[in-house]
Design a protein around this motif. Structure first.
Motif, PDB file in Angstrom:
ATOM      1  N   HIS B   6       0.572  -1.072  -0.097  1.00 48.94           N
ATOM      2  CA  HIS B   6       0.066   0.296  -0.191  1.00 48.94           C
ATOM      3  C   HIS B   6       0.638   1.246   0.524  1.00 48.94           C
ATOM      4  CE1 HIS B   6      -3.809  -2.617   0.305  1.00 48.94           C
ATOM      5  NE2 HIS B   6      -3.639  -2.613   1.383  1.00 48.94           N
ATOM      6  N   LEU B  10       0.128   5.001   0.332  1.00 50.15           N
ATOM      7  CA  LEU B  10       0.277   6.020   1.791  1.00 50.15           C
ATOM      8  C   LEU B  10       1.491   7.114   1.592  1.00 50.15           C
ATOM      9  CD1 LEU B  10       0.742   2.541   4.191  1.00 50.15           C
ATOM     10  CD2 LEU B  10      -1.089   4.875   4.165  1.00 50.15           C
ATOM     11  N   ALA B  13      -1.389   9.686   0.505  1.00 53.55           N
ATOM     12  CA  ALA B  13      -2.825   9.567   0.690  1.00 53.55           C
ATOM     13  C   ALA B  13      -2.232  10.584   3.215  1.00 53.55           C
ATOM     14  CB  ALA B  13      -3.586   8.581   1.175  1.00 53.55           C
ATOM     15  N   VAL B  14      -1.278  10.307   3.029  1.00 51.52           N
ATOM     16  CA  VAL B  14      -0.408  10.508   4.324  1.00 51.52           C
ATOM     17  C   VAL B  14      -0.485  12.390   4.909  1.00 51.52           C
ATOM     18  CG1 VAL B  14       1.566  10.736   5.780  1.00 51.52           C
ATOM     19  CG2 VAL B  14       0.693   8.023   5.419  1.00 51.52           C
ATOM     20  N   TYR B  63      -0.287   0.065  -8.559  1.00 52.93           N
ATOM     21  CA  TYR B  63      -1.335  -0.196  -7.211  1.00 52.93           C
ATOM     22  C   TYR B  63      -3.095   0.786  -7.537  1.00 52.93           C
ATOM     23  CZ  TYR B  63      -3.164   0.141  -2.388  1.00 52.93           C
ATOM     24  OH  TYR B  63      -3.775   0.642  -1.189  1.00 52.93           O
ATOM     25  N   VAL B  64      -3.339  -0.043  -8.069  1.00 55.42           N
ATOM     26  CA  VAL B  64      -5.260   0.373  -8.593  1.00 55.42           C
ATOM     27  C   VAL B  64      -5.648   0.783  -6.946  1.00 55.42           C
ATOM     28  CG1 VAL B  64      -6.748  -1.274  -9.590  1.00 55.42           C
ATOM     29  CG2 VAL B  64      -4.568  -2.103  -9.279  1.00 55.42           C
ATOM     30  N   LEU B  65      -6.455   2.494  -7.132  1.00 57.07           N
ATOM     31  CA  LEU B  65      -6.656   2.765  -6.255  1.00 57.07           C
ATOM     32  C   LEU B  65      -8.509   2.592  -6.737  1.00 57.07           C
ATOM     33  CD1 LEU B  65      -5.527   6.496  -6.764  1.00 57.07           C
ATOM     34  CD2 LEU B  65      -5.109   4.809  -4.829  1.00 57.07           C
ATOM     35  N   GLY B  66      -9.041   1.829  -4.791  1.00 58.99           N
ATOM     36  CA  GLY B  66     -10.138   1.260  -5.466  1.00 58.99           C
ATOM     37  C   GLY B  66     -10.601   0.365  -5.945  1.00 58.99           C
ATOM     38  N   GLY B  67      -9.633  -0.520  -5.855  1.00 57.84           N
ATOM     39  CA  GLY B  67      -9.437  -1.881  -7.486  1.00 57.84           C
ATOM     40  C   GLY B  67     -10.205  -3.172  -5.967  1.00 57.84           C
ATOM     41  N   GLU B  68     -10.748  -4.081  -6.610  1.00 61.18           N
ATOM     42  CA  GLU B  68     -11.112  -5.820  -5.362  1.00 61.18           C
ATOM     43  C   GLU B  68      -9.725  -5.537  -5.272  1.00 61.18           C
ATOM     44  OE1 GLU B  68     -12.539  -5.673  -9.132  1.00 61.18           O
ATOM     45  OE2 GLU B  68     -13.927  -4.068  -7.988  1.00 61.18           O
ATOM     46  N   SER B  69      -8.363  -5.788  -5.820  1.00 62.76           N
ATOM     47  CA  SER B  69      -6.966  -6.253  -5.855  1.00 62.76           C
ATOM     48  C   SER B  69      -6.344  -4.656  -5.747  1.00 62.76           C
ATOM     49  CB  SER B  69      -6.516  -7.551  -5.864  1.00 62.76           C
ATOM     50  OG  SER B  69      -5.183  -7.308  -5.795  1.00 62.76           O
ATOM     51  N   TRP B  70      -5.390  -4.808  -5.029  1.00 66.24           N
ATOM     52  CA  TRP B  70      -3.937  -3.893  -5.138  1.00 66.24           C
ATOM     53  C   TRP B  70      -2.982  -3.575  -6.086  1.00 66.24           C
ATOM     54  CZ3 TRP B  70       0.514  -5.189  -5.722  1.00 66.24           C
ATOM     55  CH2 TRP B  70       1.377  -6.688  -4.972  1.00 66.24           C
TER      56      TRP B  70
END
Lengths: 164, 521
Positions: B6, B10, B13-14, B63-70
């Motif tokens: 992640h 992060l 996002a931080v 990294y896939v934002l909001g995906g079922e898997s990253w």
């Protein structure tokens, strides 16, 4: 800015509430119909503009508390990023509420339907968060822009300093 | 589950959380707000460094934002990605480390520097938004997302540039920057629209794989190159740089330098990873090289004659950006020719990328020392300053290190990167190396001037009360000084571990594409 006539004021008093309700409708139906958090929030913020035009700035500033709008803004933003972080067990911004039942997670049946209001999971939460943020932000912008006009008011009756 | 996957999210996002929660931290008064500013900046820097380590070991991260898997880049067998994807290769991670270190130094410096003004909750919010926008531009793998982060960074910097709101010049600088940035951002949006219209995709890797170099792509390329060059302040689009850098508070200028590097990152990401080998002709590389040489020379000649210390340094940033453009432009020129790439192209790219981290560190430090002078002596005019070395020994020490580094004096890191650029550009056209050398001499001349007038000379009676700046400001400057000394003492290690992976990642267009398009579950 001077208050307008009593007719205008009365009509604005009534219509301002319709605007707020319509804005709330646009926010809540963001995932089903055109619009969403930002658009609905902008509609609600016209509440402030309407009151400002009809009642004049002096009266409006006497009862509006900017701190409240600031807090609406902060709450909305924190709700938004908090929802993003809450999905982190799968992926950032993952829609962890969809299809889970409960308030936001109704399962949509297959086939043609007119859309189910509480089916969108975190999308509705984020629309509401953005709506709250935009209501706060745009209302504050209207207030501060009005204060900016007053600074250059050439009627000579009232002179206020810059909000430094 | 391993939390490291992640990291790309992060890192963005931080600081975003830092920005949104700043009003809450402001409730706790000055101590809590300051703690929040420093803690979140430090956390961002640490996360960036962990991300960089992770990318070194594991290769390109998606990294896939909001995906079922990253990692699910191509859901349900689609042939192009539909979600917002962050794609971090060694170059992105390198840029994130550089940017977040500059942000940390600026945050420490701003603690005491900003306290003369009210509205600091908003300052903290804007500072973190600017950091988040910058990191987002560097980590995203999506063109439209790049535009969004560019706008976040721009809007935050309009507010920060105009933060000294009792100065009309600051408002003017903020307005000028706003006009220039908005034009640039709109051009980028149009370019993204071209790609969306042609390929139904805005993901960089997807567009790069489907790229056929036609008229629409050429127009989009012109828009992207022009607007990103404008955002990083190259001649002839440099007119906003001196104003904005001069008028922004010093801690913010340090971060703005790193943010202009994010635009530069975008420029090279577009040229190398998006267009890459399909560029074909040498028109674009030569455009970049010519812009680089012009920036170098015009920037430095404008700098030599300045009287105001921050304005002088701001013109130097124009000139230093020229070196980076020159290095990477030569690399782009050699992209289609493996032999040229091995002979001089790769060296030029290493020089350009090494200069990028060097430039951000010493230019950030120089702006911080200029801010320290302003804080202590109350003036930025070189004609009024003088004899401050006795009362401000720490600041003087750090200024000397930064000035020696920017002038490219032999033991320092600036010398290493400049030498790489001289060597490699000489192979293309000797005149390019000559222009770079002359620029370096003029840089030295102007910093000798600053050092002599501000720090040396007899003590002036007006500056009798001047004291060394507070400890937190020194901490901010020390962070950058330590990085500069580290890069100076270990140039081989830095080149092998920091710079070379980044340069390789930039050249490796196929790897960048397969990370997204061959990925998925």
């Amino acid at each position: 800015m001077e208050p307008l006539s009593i007719i205008v004021r009365t009509i604005c008093d009534i219509f301002a509430w319709f605007l707020a309700v319509f804005g709330a409708y646009v926010i809540i139906h963001g995932h089903l119909s055109p619009g969403g958090g930002f658009q609905g929030g902008a509609v609600v913020a016209t509440f402030m503009a309407l009151l400002l035009v009809s009642h004049g700035g002096k009266k409006l500033l006497s009862f509006v508390k900017p701190g409240l709008y600031s807090w609406a803004e902060t709450t909305g933003l924190l709700l938004f990023i908090g929802t993003g972080f809450a999905g982190l067990t799968t992926a950032f911004f993952y829609n962890f509420l969809a299809g889970e039942g409960g308030l936001f997670g109704a399962v949509v049946p297959l086939g043609a339907n007119s859309g189910i209001l509480n089916s969108s999971g975190t999308i509705a939460v984020m629309n509401m968060a953005v709506g709250l943020e935009v209501i706060g932000g745009l209302s504050l912008i209207i207030l501060y822009m009005f204060k900016g006009i007053r600074l250059y008011d050439d009627t000579g009756r009232e002179e206020t300093g810059h909000d430094r | 589950m391993n939390w490291s996957v992640h990291l790309p999210a992060l890192v963005i996002a931080v600081p975003l959380l830092g920005a949104f929660a700043a009003p809450v931290a402001g409730l706790g008064g000055k101590p809590l707000r300051n703690l929040w500013l420093v803690t979140v900046s430090a956390l961002t820097a640490i996360l960036s460094i962990i991300l960089w380590r992770y990318v070194q070991v594991e290769g390109i991260m998606v990294y896939v934002l909001g995906g079922e898997s990253w990692a699910l880049t191509l859901p349900s067998g689609l042939s192009w990605p539909i979600r917002i994807i962050l794609e971090v290769d060694a170059f992105s991670a390198f840029m994130a480390v550089v940017g977040s270190i500059a942000a940390l130094a600026g945050a420490f410096f701003s603690l005491r520097f900003m306290e003369r003004f009210s509205g600091l909750d908003k300052f903290v919010s804007l500072y973190f938004l600017l950091t988040a926008g910058m990191l987002g531009m560097e980590l995203t793998g999506d063109l439209f997302n790049f535009f969004v982060f560019l706008e976040i960074a721009s809007v935050a910097s309009f507010g920060l540039v105009a933060y000294w709101r009792d100065r009309p010049e600051a408002i003017e600088a903020g307005f000028k920057y706003m006009v220039v940035s908005t034009v640039a951002a709109m051009l980028i949006l149009i370019a993204v629209g071209f790609f969306y219209g042609r390929y139904n995709a805005v993901n960089m890797a997807a567009v790069a794989r489907m790229m056929r170099f036609g008229y629409a792509e050429k127009i989009a390329l012109v828009f992207l190159v022009a607007s990103l060059a404008m955002k990083c302040g190259t001649v002839p689009m440099h007119m906003w740089t001196p104003d904005a850098y001069t008028e922004a508070p010093a801690g913010v200028t340090c971060l703005l330098v790193a943010v202009s590097q994010a635009s530069l990152y975008g420029l090279f990401r577009v040229c190398f990873s998006l267009y890459g080998t399909s560029l074909g002709s040498s028109v674009v590389p030569w455009t970049i090289i010519v812009m680089g040489v012009l920036s170098m020379f015009i920037g430095v000649t404008m700098a030599v004659i300045q009287k105001e210390i921050k304005r002088l340094m701001a013109y130097h940033s124009v000139s230093q950006i020229g070196y980076i453009l020159l290095g990477l432009g030569v690399g782009l020129l050699a992209l289609n020719d493996p032999q040229a790439m091995a002979e001089y192209g790769f060296t030029a790219m290493k020089g350009g990328i090494f200069h990028l981290i060097n430039y951000t560190m010493y230019k950030g430090l120089l702006f911080l020392t200029a801010g320290a002078l302003y804080y202590a002596a109350g003036t930025r005019n070189l004609n009024e300053l003088g004899g401050l070395a006795r009362v401000m020994p720490h600041t003087t020490f750090m200024f000397v290190i930064a000035a020696a580094a920017i002038a490219g004096l032999p033991p320092f890191n600036g010398f290493v990167s400049k030498l790489l650029i001289y060597e490699s550009t000489f192979a293309v056209y000797p005149i390019l190396a000559v222009a770079a050398l002359v620029t370096s001499v003029l840089t030295l001349a102007s910093f000798v001037k600053v050092f002599q007038t501000a720090f040396l000379g007899p003590e002036k009676s007006v500056f009798q009360h001047v004291k060394e700046v507070p400890a937190t400001m020194l901490v901010g400057m020390s962070i950058l000084t330590i990085v500069i000394i580290g890069l100076t003492l270990f140039p081989t290690w830095s080149l092998a571990h920091l710079v070379e992976p980044a340069a390789k990642a930039l050249v490796d267009q196929a790897g960048y594409i397969t990370a997204v398009m061959g990925g998925g579950l």
